[in-house]
Structures are given as structure tokens and as C-alpha cells.
Design a protein around this motif. Structure first.
Motif, PDB file in Angstrom:
ATOM      1  N   ILE A   1       3.824   0.069   6.832  1.00 20.48           N
ATOM      2  CA  ILE A   1       4.550  -0.192   7.728  1.00 20.48           C
ATOM      3  C   ILE A   1       6.061   0.173   6.242  1.00 20.48           C
ATOM      4  CG2 ILE A   1       5.503  -2.718   7.015  1.00 20.48           C
ATOM      5  CD1 ILE A   1       3.542  -2.334   9.345  1.00 20.48           C
ATOM      6  N   THR A   2       5.533   0.108   5.172  1.00 25.75           N
ATOM      7  CA  THR A   2       6.472   1.397   3.459  1.00 25.75           C
ATOM      8  C   THR A   2       6.260   2.071   3.489  1.00 25.75           C
ATOM      9  OG1 THR A   2       5.041   0.201   1.879  1.00 25.75           O
ATOM     10  CG2 THR A   2       6.184  -1.504   2.982  1.00 25.75           C
ATOM     11  N   GLY A   3       5.769   2.746   3.976  1.00 22.68           N
ATOM     12  CA  GLY A   3       5.728   3.955   3.333  1.00 22.68           C
ATOM     13  C   GLY A   3       4.849   4.352   2.377  1.00 22.68           C
ATOM     14  N   GLU A   4       4.286   3.522   1.507  1.00 20.01           N
ATOM     15  CA  GLU A   4       4.265   3.986  -0.142  1.00 20.01           C
ATOM     16  C   GLU A   4       2.847   3.769   0.478  1.00 20.01           C
ATOM     17  OE1 GLU A   4       6.157   0.092  -2.117  1.00 20.01           O
ATOM     18  OE2 GLU A   4       4.329  -0.526  -1.785  1.00 20.01           O
ATOM     19  N   ALA A   5       2.760   5.219  -1.045  1.00 17.86           N
ATOM     20  CA  ALA A   5       1.577   6.144  -1.264  1.00 17.86           C
ATOM     21  C   ALA A   5       0.652   5.040  -1.563  1.00 17.86           C
ATOM     22  CB  ALA A   5       1.513   6.722  -2.231  1.00 17.86           C
ATOM     23  N   ILE A   6      -0.622   4.814  -0.770  1.00 19.60           N
ATOM     24  CA  ILE A   6      -1.409   4.081  -1.727  1.00 19.60           C
ATOM     25  C   ILE A   6      -2.972   4.819  -2.165  1.00 19.60           C
ATOM     26  CG2 ILE A   6      -3.474   2.540  -0.245  1.00 19.60           C
ATOM     27  CD1 ILE A   6      -1.940   2.210   1.902  1.00 19.60           C
ATOM     28  N   GLY A   7      -3.733   5.623  -2.115  1.00 21.10           N
ATOM     29  CA  GLY A   7      -4.136   6.311  -2.866  1.00 21.10           C
ATOM     30  C   GLY A   7      -5.032   8.428  -2.302  1.00 21.10           C
ATOM     31  N   THR A   8      -5.621   8.432  -2.423  1.00 15.67           N
ATOM     32  CA  THR A   8      -5.661   9.971  -2.290  1.00 15.67           C
ATOM     33  C   THR A   8      -7.377   9.332  -1.833  1.00 15.67           C
ATOM     34  OG1 THR A   8      -7.069  10.151  -4.661  1.00 15.67           O
ATOM     35  CG2 THR A   8      -4.246  10.841  -3.817  1.00 15.67           C
ATOM     36  N   VAL A   9      -7.358  10.662  -0.985  1.00 14.45           N
ATOM     37  CA  VAL A   9      -8.733  10.014  -0.240  1.00 14.45           C
ATOM     38  C   VAL A   9      -9.048  11.429  -0.285  1.00 14.45           C
ATOM     39  CG1 VAL A   9      -9.800   9.709   1.923  1.00 14.45           C
ATOM     40  CG2 VAL A   9      -7.777   8.764   1.541  1.00 14.45           C
TER      41      VAL A   9
ATOM     42  N   GLY B   1       7.702  -5.438  13.447  1.00 18.83           N
ATOM     43  CA  GLY B   1       7.950  -4.535  12.044  1.00 18.83           C
ATOM     44  C   GLY B   1       7.135  -4.771  11.188  1.00 18.83           C
ATOM     45  N   ASP B   2       7.775  -5.489   9.791  1.00 13.70           N
ATOM     46  CA  ASP B   2       6.045  -5.863   8.977  1.00 13.70           C
ATOM     47  C   ASP B   2       5.646  -6.623   9.399  1.00 13.70           C
ATOM     48  OD1 ASP B   2       5.000  -7.453   7.061  1.00 13.70           O
ATOM     49  OD2 ASP B   2       6.836  -6.056   4.950  1.00 13.70           O
ATOM     50  N   PRO B   3       4.297  -6.880   9.866  1.00 16.44           N
ATOM     51  CA  PRO B   3       3.307  -7.594   9.982  1.00 16.44           C
ATOM     52  C   PRO B   3       2.799  -9.380   9.541  1.00 16.44           C
ATOM     53  CG  PRO B   3       2.031  -5.728  10.517  1.00 16.44           C
ATOM     54  CD  PRO B   3       3.629  -5.232   9.420  1.00 16.44           C
ATOM     55  N   ARG B   4       4.070  -9.308   8.311  1.00 18.94           N
ATOM     56  CA  ARG B   4       3.280 -10.323   7.422  1.00 18.94           C
ATOM     57  C   ARG B   4       4.903 -10.795   7.118  1.00 18.94           C
ATOM     58  NH1 ARG B   4       1.122  -6.130   3.123  1.00 18.94           N
ATOM     59  NH2 ARG B   4       2.673  -4.900   4.031  1.00 18.94           N
TER      60      ARG B   4
ATOM     61  N   ARG C   1       5.107  -9.542  16.391  1.00 16.86           N
ATOM     62  CA  ARG C   1       4.468  -9.605  17.225  1.00 16.86           C
ATOM     63  C   ARG C   1       3.956  -8.185  17.366  1.00 16.86           C
ATOM     64  NH1 ARG C   1       4.278 -14.098  15.794  1.00 16.86           N
ATOM     65  NH2 ARG C   1       4.945 -16.209  16.703  1.00 16.86           N
ATOM     66  N   MET C   2       3.841  -7.367  17.123  1.00 17.39           N
ATOM     67  CA  MET C   2       3.961  -5.648  17.084  1.00 17.39           C
ATOM     68  C   MET C   2       3.667  -5.156  15.423  1.00 17.39           C
ATOM     69  SD  MET C   2       5.061  -2.761  20.059  1.00 17.39           S
ATOM     70  CE  MET C   2       4.765  -1.436  19.796  1.00 17.39           C
ATOM     71  N   GLY C   3       2.797  -4.297  15.497  1.00 18.38           N
ATOM     72  CA  GLY C   3       3.232  -3.853  14.210  1.00 18.38           C
ATOM     73  C   GLY C   3       3.597  -2.531  14.383  1.00 18.38           C
ATOM     74  N   SER C   4       3.101  -1.226  13.463  1.00 15.70           N
ATOM     75  CA  SER C   4       3.426   0.664  13.566  1.00 15.70           C
ATOM     76  C   SER C   4       2.085   0.906  14.074  1.00 15.70           C
ATOM     77  CB  SER C   4       3.846   0.895  12.181  1.00 15.70           C
ATOM     78  OG  SER C   4       2.787   0.559  11.374  1.00 15.70           O
ATOM     79  N   LEU C   5       2.213   2.104  13.892  1.00 18.93           N
ATOM     80  CA  LEU C   5       1.057   3.057  14.426  1.00 18.93           C
ATOM     81  C   LEU C   5       0.336   3.266  12.977  1.00 18.93           C
ATOM     82  CD1 LEU C   5       2.377   3.612  17.641  1.00 18.93           C
ATOM     83  CD2 LEU C   5       2.107   5.602  16.720  1.00 18.93           C
ATOM     84  N   ALA C   6      -0.708   4.047  12.957  1.00 19.16           N
ATOM     85  CA  ALA C   6      -1.943   3.626  12.242  1.00 19.16           C
ATOM     86  C   ALA C   6      -1.024   4.472  11.175  1.00 19.16           C
ATOM     87  CB  ALA C   6      -2.640   4.632  11.848  1.00 19.16           C
ATOM     88  N   THR C   7       0.121   6.062  11.296  1.00 18.06           N
ATOM     89  CA  THR C   7       0.452   6.836  10.367  1.00 18.06           C
ATOM     90  C   THR C   7       1.434   7.537  11.509  1.00 18.06           C
ATOM     91  OG1 THR C   7      -0.452   8.547  10.793  1.00 18.06           O
ATOM     92  CG2 THR C   7      -1.408   7.345   9.333  1.00 18.06           C
TER      93      THR C   7
ATOM     94  N   ILE D   1      11.721  -6.208  11.550  1.00 21.45           N
ATOM     95  CA  ILE D   1      11.943  -6.490  10.743  1.00 21.45           C
ATOM     96  C   ILE D   1      10.893  -6.443   9.802  1.00 21.45           C
ATOM     97  CG2 ILE D   1      11.215  -9.104  10.277  1.00 21.45           C
ATOM     98  CD1 ILE D   1      11.137  -9.517  13.496  1.00 21.45           C
ATOM     99  N   GLY D   2      11.697  -6.457   8.704  1.00 16.46           N
ATOM    100  CA  GLY D   2      11.088  -6.008   6.924  1.00 16.46           C
ATOM    101  C   GLY D   2      10.692  -4.622   6.697  1.00 16.46           C
ATOM    102  N   SER D   3      11.646  -3.709   7.488  1.00 12.98           N
ATOM    103  CA  SER D   3      11.324  -2.162   7.520  1.00 12.98           C
ATOM    104  C   SER D   3      12.290  -1.208   8.400  1.00 12.98           C
ATOM    105  CB  SER D   3       9.754  -1.869   7.679  1.00 12.98           C
ATOM    106  OG  SER D   3       9.390  -0.741   7.469  1.00 12.98           O
ATOM    107  N   ASP D   4      12.014  -0.282   9.000  1.00 11.56           N
ATOM    108  CA  ASP D   4      12.618   0.349   9.211  1.00 11.56           C
ATOM    109  C   ASP D   4      11.749   1.986   9.989  1.00 11.56           C
ATOM    110  OD1 ASP D   4      12.963   2.467   7.432  1.00 11.56           O
ATOM    111  OD2 ASP D   4      14.959   1.185   6.092  1.00 11.56           O
TER     112      ASP D   4
END
Length: 683
Positions: A25-33, A323-326, A331-337, A369-372
């Protein structure tokens, strides 16, 4: 932050960085895998050496209770899973399917323990007589395979994808190594951490690889099972690898497919079924942003309804908020990546070369909504139209794994089947119609090319789970492009992880092996009536030989009066010409009732209740003057857990009821089911 692996009883990080997980949703880094540097030969051997023996010592009843306990535990912690799931781009509904749907698989498989014996292995089918005098018989048992299940899962269901698979192999007594997609493995890791911390599973039962997993299949061997969920091309490449083919490793492929939903000819505009169809296909385009292997990719409608369907689906798509599911109202979020967005758009570019895009497209970007679009992996729905589905093949060959579908007309139901089958095999198809005959015609003719078919109408709509939802107790898979594999399926799925072996020997020997009384085996007389014994005291094969009773005409008349069963063979001797009967015959149910009168011990004892009869057969007519007796034998014992501290500790005992006559021939046979109290009330 590192997204870790759980192997050989430890949480470890791989060397380096194979992938950087980001918030969809935000593009922020979560962690290295990373899983680089992990010794996969040791991982697999750890599962075989540590997890396998522990699970194989457990009975099906114990494994089932283990799964139930795990499901209850995960439900208590589901809120933390939802918080992480939002970062995959999933809405609350999407996450509910993934998280609680996955946990539901644990519950469903746990309940299957009632269909299995109180043994670590399964007794399959009935005995086969192999000799004239009955001293040599055959049977089948199914034992847990002595390997590991390696599950390589897609990115779209990081929780459900794992739980629906391990529920089955754990129930069978086989440990698992799970490799989710590195794109969303950060959610799988959170769930596995909770599973490991609970200590509900024996150590070695579950290991997790969060990175790329390169080399994970190099050391698989006979007894191992590999499952793959994802693209057909990758799956077939893995399936054809030398270590799979040459070592006899079982491989199950469940591939993305071009699933079709059909609007029946009876479902004209204005009918409830028309509205249901529009709602269903729109939902399948937008739920999980179309990233489901079961999503509707091809929308088949009668040619005279196509304009109405196109307008109605487009209208519903236009009302779907992204948009942002939160955020409230999304009613519809994003793709996974963002990589997935690129791949879907590349497929869209190929499709639009031969088909009209009738809704969406890059020039019609929806509000976020809540992102871009720059930050998140968003993609607006796209609807194509293929006016010549028997000539233009792109919609039957190209899958855009996102919110993309194609509407196409058909002339009659026969043509609808032909078009649906052009997908060359799918996981699921559906037909929406109120006409059951139309439904039957479609199902029977389309079934060879589809793993599951949903029939939807107004009568089932309120409780229907929908086109895109495979259920734990039904098989999930499909022929051809869909991979030719089979998952879940209730009891069927568990049997995939068991090795069937034919066994031969004397009935006494087969009884000992199966722990189920086999006809022809020794039946020692019980030292006291079996109804006077507690669950622990009963032994398979011990038998009560009852007193005898001579059947009379009065018995027959009295039973007819009590039951109301005045069937001519029992009551009218003048009507027997041309029948198999030599005279008026006793009711079969009287024989069973009288048998109960002979074998039941009336005084209060450990037997709590009799709750059913299985496999009742009347094998020989009983005429007035015939003397009958009963051989009442302990057939099988199944432990049962206490539902609460106050519950009575008990088990299920199946008794074989064999009614015989004065020539020692069997006249009736049945299995009765009883609940029997235990001596030890702490169990």
C-alpha cells in the motif's frame, strides 16, 4: 529487520538479501528476506528424523485433536495476523478469506478424525476372502509416508496456502517444510512464529523457508511429497526435474487457470439469477484484486444478453472503491507487489491487441483512497470483450493474474461448454441459472475439463460460498492447464499422504494388524458380559454368545402391530407366489430388535448409550419355527476426548452383531455404535 526461516528447531536468517519485502500500500520497506546458506538436505532430514517419528506415534484421533487445538490457538491471535495482512494489499474481506479461511481448514481436517480409526494408520475398505475355507484373507492398510511434504506456495494466500496444505499432511502423520512466496512470506512468518511458540505441534513437524528456496528440491527422495501452487509453466518445470522423476517423489501441481463463469439462458435480465451473476463475477474481479487462482477470467453470456451484462458489470466495477484497506469504505486493495502490476499489464497489452477493452485501462485510473499509484501496487479493474470466442484465442490462452476478465457471447449451451473448455482445463467453472435441467446439462458436459463446478441460483445464494472459494471437504485442483493435481478433498486429501499396502494372512493375524474384527477370526468368549466392561477392559474379538429364541407367528403379528409394517410378505401368505419366499417371513427389523433383546445387558453399567446402526443386512429369510441366536463381538474401539472437565471420559465401541439360525447360517448382520465409559475419568 530480517524475515527469518524456521529450520531444525531454530529461527535463523539467511545470508545476504535475496529480496526486500515492501508494503503493497505504502511502498515502505518491511524487511529483508533470504534463505541463502541454508542446508536443505539437513532441513529435509530433520523433518524425516524428528518430526516424522513423533507424528507417526500419534493416532488419527490425537492428530485431529492437535489440529483443533492449533486452530483454537490461532483464532485467539488472529488480530495480529490481520494487521500484517493489510500490508499485502488485502482488504479485511480478503484477509478473512486468507486467515480465517486457513484456520477453518484446520478445524475441518480436525473433524475428519471421526472417519479414521484410533490407530496411527488407516484400515482401507473391507476384507477380501482369498480361500475356500476362510483361513486366508486379504485387506489393505494405509500408513504414513516416511518422508516430508514440501509445500511451495504462491504469493496471494500466505496464510491459507500454508494451512490448507499442512492440515492435511499433519493429519496423515507427515511433517512439512513450507516455502511461501518471498513476496508475502513476512505474513507467513508471523503465523508460523505463533504456531511454534504454542508448542502444540511436535518439534520437526513444521519448518519454514521464507526466501527464494533455491535448492530446496535437490535432496528430496522416495517418500517425500512436493506440492506446488503457482504458474503452470514453473510447476511443470519443477515436476519434470530429474530428482522428482528418478526418485519416485510424489508431485502435486495446482496451477492458475482461466476459469469461466456462465450465465444460463434461463437467467434473463430482470431475474434474480441475472443480478446474482453480475454480483458474483464483479466480486471475483475485485476480491484479492483478482489475484486468485480461482478467479473468473472468462465471463460467458447468451449473445442476446451481452450488452446488459457488460453495462451491469461495468456499473458495479465503477462503484468499487480502491485504496488502503484500513481506510473506511475501501472495498478493493492493491496487488501484492509492483512487480505483479507490471506482469499483469504486460498480459493486458497482449490481450488488447485482439480484443476490445470495454471498461478500465491506463487512461481511466480510479481514485485511490489513502495512498496513490506511485506508492502502492494498485491496478484498476479491466474488462475486455471478445465477440468471437471460437476464433480469437487470447482470452483462452493468456491469464492476466489481476483484476482483469473478458466477457464473451455464446449461441446455445452446447457452445458455452465448448467455449469454457477452450481454457484447456481449469480449477473451477460456474453456471448461474434457476433451471436445474440447464444446470445438469452444463455440469455433465463441462465436468471433464473443470475440477469444481458451482451451480448458483436464488435458492442457494444466501449460503453459497461462491465461485472462487474451494472448500476443505471438497477436492481443489483441475485437469490440464490447472495442473492435474488434487488438494484438500476431506478424507481423500489425507489419503494422498498415506501409502496403501495390501496385506494377506489368517483372519486372526489381519484382525491383530487392523485392530478391527475380521470375519473368520477367533472369537474368544468374554469372561463377563461386554456391557459390564469399561472401555479400557474391552478387547477386539471378544464375544458374547447369547441365549436363543424361536421365532413364532405371534412374534410377526405383534411386531407388525407395534411397527405398523404390514408388508405382504410378513402378513399375507396367499400373496407369495412369484416371490423368493417359501412362506410368511419375519420382519428383518424384528430380527434385529430381537437380537438386541438377546445381547443387551439390562443392568446399569459402563455402556452409556447406543447411538446408531451401520451396515445392517438381512442375509437369509427367517420363517416361524426358526431358532436364532447372536454372536456379539467387539469389532473396533475408538478413543474420544473429553469436551470439558465435567464431561464423562469415554470411547466409541463398535460391536459386530451376527444373528444366526439353527443351521448356523447368518440371517442378519449389523454394526452397532456405543459410547462406553472409561475407568480412568481423568483421560
Amino acid at each position: 529487520m530480517n524475515i527469518q526461516n524456521y529450520v531444525a528447531g531454530q529461527w535463523v536468517s539467511g545470508t545476504g538479501e535475496e529480496f526486500l519485502a515492501t508494503d503493497a500500500i505504502t511502498g515502505e520497506a518491511i524487511g529483508t528476506v533470504s534463505s541463502a546458506g541454508i542446508d536443505y538436505a539437513e532441513v529435509l532430514e530433520y523433518g524425516r528424523r524428528t518430526g516424522g517419528p513423533a507424528l507417526r506415534k500419534m493416532t488419527f484421533q490425537e492428530r485431529g485433536r492437535m489440529l483443533k487445538a492449533l486452530a483454537l490457538h490461532l483464532m485467539k491471535h488472529k488480530d495480529k495476523f490481520y494487521e500484517v495482512s493489510f500490508r499485502t494489499g488485502a482488504t479485511k474481506v480478503d484477509s478473512w478469506i486468507d486467515i480465517e479461511g486457513g484456520i477453518g481448514n484446520l478445524f475441518a481436517n480436525a473433524s475428519l478424525r471421526r472417519q479414521f480409526p484410533d490407530l496411527p494408520y488407516y484400515v482401507d475398505g473391507e476384507a477380501a476372502g482369498l480361500s475356500r475355507n476362510g483361513t486366508f484373507i486379504g485387506h489393505h492398510i494405509m500408513v504414513p509416508k516416511r518422508g516430508v511434504a514440501v509445500h511451495i506456495n504462491a504469493f496471494n494466500f500466505p496464510v491459507w496456502g500454508m494451512l490448507e496444505k499442512i492440515a492435511v499432511n499433519l493429519m496423515a502423520g507427515v511433517p512439512a517444510v513450507v516455502k511461501p512466496s518471498e513476496y508475502t512470506s513476512y505474513l507467513t512468518e508471523v503465523v508460523v512464529r505463533e504456531i511454534i511458540a504454542s508448542k502444540i505441534l511436535p518439534e520437526g513437524s513444521l519448518q519454514l523457508i521464507t526466501g527464494l528456496g533455491r535448492g530446496i528440491l535437490d535432496d528430496v527422495q522416495l517418500g517425500d511429497t512436493v506440492t506446488f501452487t503457482g504458474s503452470a509453466a514453473t510447476g511443470k518445470k519443477l515436476q519434470a526435474s530429474p530428482q522428482i522423476l528418478e526418485r519416485g517423489v510424489t508431485f502435486n501441481l495446482e496451477a492458475d487457470s482461466l476459469n469461466a463463469s456462465v450465465l444460463g439462458e434461463a437467467a434473463a435480465p430482470g431475474t434474480p439469477e441475472f443480478d446474482l451473476f453480475v454480483k458474483e463475477v464483479t466480486r471475483e474481479i475485485t476480491v484479492k484484486a483478482g489475484q486468485k487462482c480461482t478467479a473468473v477470467r472468462r465471463i460467458l453470456v447468451p449473445e442476446n444478453y451481452i450488452e446488459d451484462v457488460q453495462a451491469a458489470v461495468s456499473k458495479r466495477l465503477a462503484s468499487t472503491t480502491m485504496g488502503d484497506p484500513r481506510k473506511e469504505g475501501v472495498r478493493m486493495g492493491s496487488l501484492a507487489t509492483k512487480l505483479q502490476v507490471e506482469r499483469v499489464m504486460a498480459a493486458v497489452d497482449k490481450m488488447k491487441a485482439s480484443m476490445d477493452m470495454v471498461y478500465g485501462g491506463t487512461d481511466q485510473q480510479a481514485e485511490i483512497i489513502g495512498s496513490d499509484y506511485e506508492k502502492g501496487a494498485f491496478m484498476a479493474p479491466i474488462l475486455f470483450r471478445n465477440n468471437k470466442p471460437l476464433e480469437v484465442m487470447e482470452a483462452h490462452n493468456i491469464e492476466a493474474f489481476g483484476p482483469v476478465s473478458t466477457i464473451m457471447p455464446y449461441k446455445n449451451l452446447e457452445e458455452a461448454v465448448e467455449i469454457a473448455n477452450l481454457g484447456k482445463g481449469s480449477l473451477v467453472s460456474s453456471i448461474v441459472t434457476a433451471d436445474d435441467k440447464e444446470a445438469r446439462e452444463y455440469v455433465v458436459n463441462a465436468a471433464p475439463m473443470h475440477g469444481r463446478i458451482l451451480v448458483l441460483n436464488e435458492k442457494s445464494a444466501k449460503e453459497s460460498t461462491g465461485h472462487g472459494s474451494p472448500m476443505p471437504l471438497l477436492t481443489h485442483g483441475g485437469p490440464g492447464r490447472a495442473g492435474g493435481g488434487e488438494e484438500m478433498g476431506g478424507k481423500r486429501g489425507i489419503l494422498h499422504y498415506l501409502q496403501r499396502t495390501a496385506i494377506q494372512g489368517h483372519p486372526d493375524t489381519i484382525t491383530e494388524i487392523t485392530q478391527v474384527y475380521q470375519p473368520g477370526s477367533t472369537r474368544p468368549e468374554a469372561d463377563k458380559h461386554v456391557f459390564r466392561k469399561h472401555f479400557e477392559e474391552l478387547t477386539v474379538g471378544e464375544t458374547v454368545y447369547t441365549a436363543k429364541h424361536t421365532v413364532t407367528v405371534t412374534d410377526i403379528v405383534n411386531f407388525a402391530n407395534v411397527s405398523g409394517d404390514n408388508f405382504y410378505a410378513h402378513m399375507d401368505e396367499t400373496s407369495l407366489e412369484g416371490t423368493i419366499f417359501e412362506g410368511r417371513v419375519a420382519h428383518g427389523y424384528f430380527i434385529l430388535s430381537k437380537a438386541a433383546g438377546l445381547f443387551v445387558e439390562a443392568k446399569k453399567g459402563p455402556v452409556l448409550l447406543n447411538y446408531g446402526i451401520d451396515e445392517a443386512r438381512f442375509t437369509k429369510p427367517v420363517y416361524p419355527g426358526t431358532t436364532i441366536g447372536v454372536k456379539f463381538t467387539v469389532k473396533e474401539k475408538i478413543d474420544q476426548e473429553k469436551r470439558s472437565e465435567d464431561d464423562v471420559a469415554k470411547g466409541i465401541v463398535k460391536f459386530n452383531v451376527e444373528v444366526y439360525d439353527d443351521t448356523d447360517e447368518t440371517v442378519a448382520i449389523a454394526t452397532i455404535l456405543t459410547m462406553v465409559k472409561k475407568i480412568d475419568q481423568s483421560m
